[in-house]
Design a protein around this motif. Structure first.
Motif, PDB file in Angstrom:
ATOM      1  N   ILE A   1      36.582  67.202  88.334  1.00 47.50           N
ATOM      2  CA  ILE A   1      36.491  67.432  89.774  1.00 47.50           C
ATOM      3  C   ILE A   1      35.454  66.477  90.329  1.00 47.50           C
ATOM      4  CG2 ILE A   1      36.047  69.133  91.583  1.00 47.50           C
ATOM      5  CD1 ILE A   1      36.694  71.305  89.521  1.00 47.50           C
ATOM      6  N   GLY A   2      35.905  65.476  91.037  1.00 50.95           N
ATOM      7  CA  GLY A   2      35.019  64.429  91.515  1.00 50.95           C
ATOM      8  C   GLY A   2      35.082  63.231  90.595  1.00 50.95           C
ATOM      9  N   GLU A   3      34.755  62.075  91.115  1.00 53.81           N
ATOM     10  CA  GLU A   3      34.866  60.843  90.346  1.00 53.81           C
ATOM     11  C   GLU A   3      33.846  60.795  89.223  1.00 53.81           C
ATOM     12  OE1 GLU A   3      31.976  58.224  93.309  1.00 53.81           O
ATOM     13  OE2 GLU A   3      34.109  57.756  93.151  1.00 53.81           O
ATOM     14  N   GLY A   4      34.099  59.897  88.278  1.00 47.86           N
ATOM     15  CA  GLY A   4      33.169  59.720  87.170  1.00 47.86           C
ATOM     16  C   GLY A   4      33.647  60.443  85.926  1.00 47.86           C
ATOM     17  N   GLY A   5      32.765  60.508  84.964  1.00 50.12           N
ATOM     18  CA  GLY A   5      33.123  61.109  83.689  1.00 50.12           C
ATOM     19  C   GLY A   5      33.502  60.026  82.693  1.00 50.12           C
ATOM     20  N   GLU A   6      32.974  60.089  81.509  1.00 50.25           N
ATOM     21  CA  GLU A   6      33.188  59.052  80.505  1.00 50.25           C
ATOM     22  C   GLU A   6      34.447  59.318  79.687  1.00 50.25           C
ATOM     23  OE1 GLU A   6      29.766  58.795  78.078  1.00 50.25           O
ATOM     24  OE2 GLU A   6      28.415  58.203  79.702  1.00 50.25           O
ATOM     25  N   GLU A   7      35.152  58.249  79.372  1.00 48.35           N
ATOM     26  CA  GLU A   7      36.274  58.352  78.449  1.00 48.35           C
ATOM     27  C   GLU A   7      35.712  58.597  77.046  1.00 48.35           C
ATOM     28  OE1 GLU A   7      39.331  58.476  79.200  1.00 48.35           O
ATOM     29  OE2 GLU A   7      39.261  57.891  81.315  1.00 48.35           O
ATOM     30  N   ALA A   8      36.442  59.351  76.233  1.00 45.92           N
ATOM     31  CA  ALA A   8      35.973  59.678  74.889  1.00 45.92           C
ATOM     32  C   ALA A   8      37.165  59.826  73.957  1.00 45.92           C
ATOM     33  CB  ALA A   8      35.159  60.975  74.921  1.00 45.92           C
TER      34      ALA A   8
END
Length: 248
Positions: free
Chosen positions: A178-185
């Motif tokens: 929810i909302g932009e961002g966050g790292e791929e894993a």
């Protein structure tokens, strides 16, 4: 980890450690002298010395009408640690086969959800570990989460190696961010909800049937969590998540 913390793990409580260190520094001494050096009242010192004698870390000899105590060599602590290690190993072997089943039968069988509350970094670490532990025991090692932008920087603060541990256990996760961002894993699929009001969404919700964990921020950015152990609630949330996932 300091000396007192190490000795506590292997069976010496902090006051016993103070007495042991005082005896090492002074050599054989009376209870009164030991109490003065350790800063512990005489009666308590006497009781602690008896316990320490049973553990084998102090010994005594009569001197006149009084007992004088002395510390066993520090190498004796290695024996204490090995004995403790053996006891833990034996206890671990009994946990799954005997102890946990017996304790589980003590809990009342009700249809109510089993709810637990946690607070602070230590509490959040317990919840994160519970997610990994619960999912790793399932045939299909996967779970789903809603992750809001506002909480991401606080979530793994107490458990920075969480993702590494998840991947090591072969656990897959689906993330609706929810909302932009966050790292791929690794072993993670991610979709986004680019909600303009996402700054007001400050929660992390993990769905890992039969459990559901909800982590949020309270005043002062203190993380709090609620874990609900209810197959009905968790499965309902899973259906909602799956439906939303297909639309994104």
């Amino acid at each position: 980890m300091n000396t007192a913390e190490v000795l506590k793990i292997f069976g010496l409580e902090p006051r016993e450690t103070r007495i042991y260190l005082a005896l090492l520094q002074s050599g054989p001494a009376s209870i009164r002298d030991i109490a003065d050096r350790a800063g512990i009242n005489r009666g308590t010192t006497h009781e602690l010395l008896k316990r320490m004698q049973q553990k084998g870390v102090v010994s005594y000899f009569p001197k006149g009408k009084r007992r004088h105590f002395s510390a066993e060599p520090p190498q004796r602590l290695k024996e204490l640690a090995l004995n403790h290690q053996q006891q833990v190993t034996e206890a671990m072997e009994l946990l799954d086969d005997k102890v946990i089943p017996e304790l589980s039968h003590l809990r009342p069988a009700t249809g109510n959800a089993d709810v637990h509350y946690y607070e602070g970094d230590d509490g959040i670490e317990l919840v994160l570990k519970d997610i990994l532990s619960t999912v790793s025991e399932q045939e299909t090692r996967s779970y789903c989460i809603y992750s809001a932008k506002a909480i991401r920087k606080y979530l793994y603060r107490p458990f920075p190696n969480y993702t590494r541990q998840r991947v090591k256990l072969g656990i897959n996760v689906k993330v609706i961010a929810i909302g932009e961002g966050g790292e791929e894993a690794p072993l993670a699929d991610r979709k986004w909800i680019n909600e303009k009001s996402s700054d007001r969404a400050g929660s992390y919700i993990a769905i890992y049937p039969p459990k559901l964990a909800m982590i949020s921020l309270s005043h002062g950015d203190l993380p709090t969590a609620v874990v609900i152990n209810s197959p009905t609630i968790a499965n309902t949330q899973q259906v909602i998540f799956n439906t939303l996932w297909e639309t994104l």
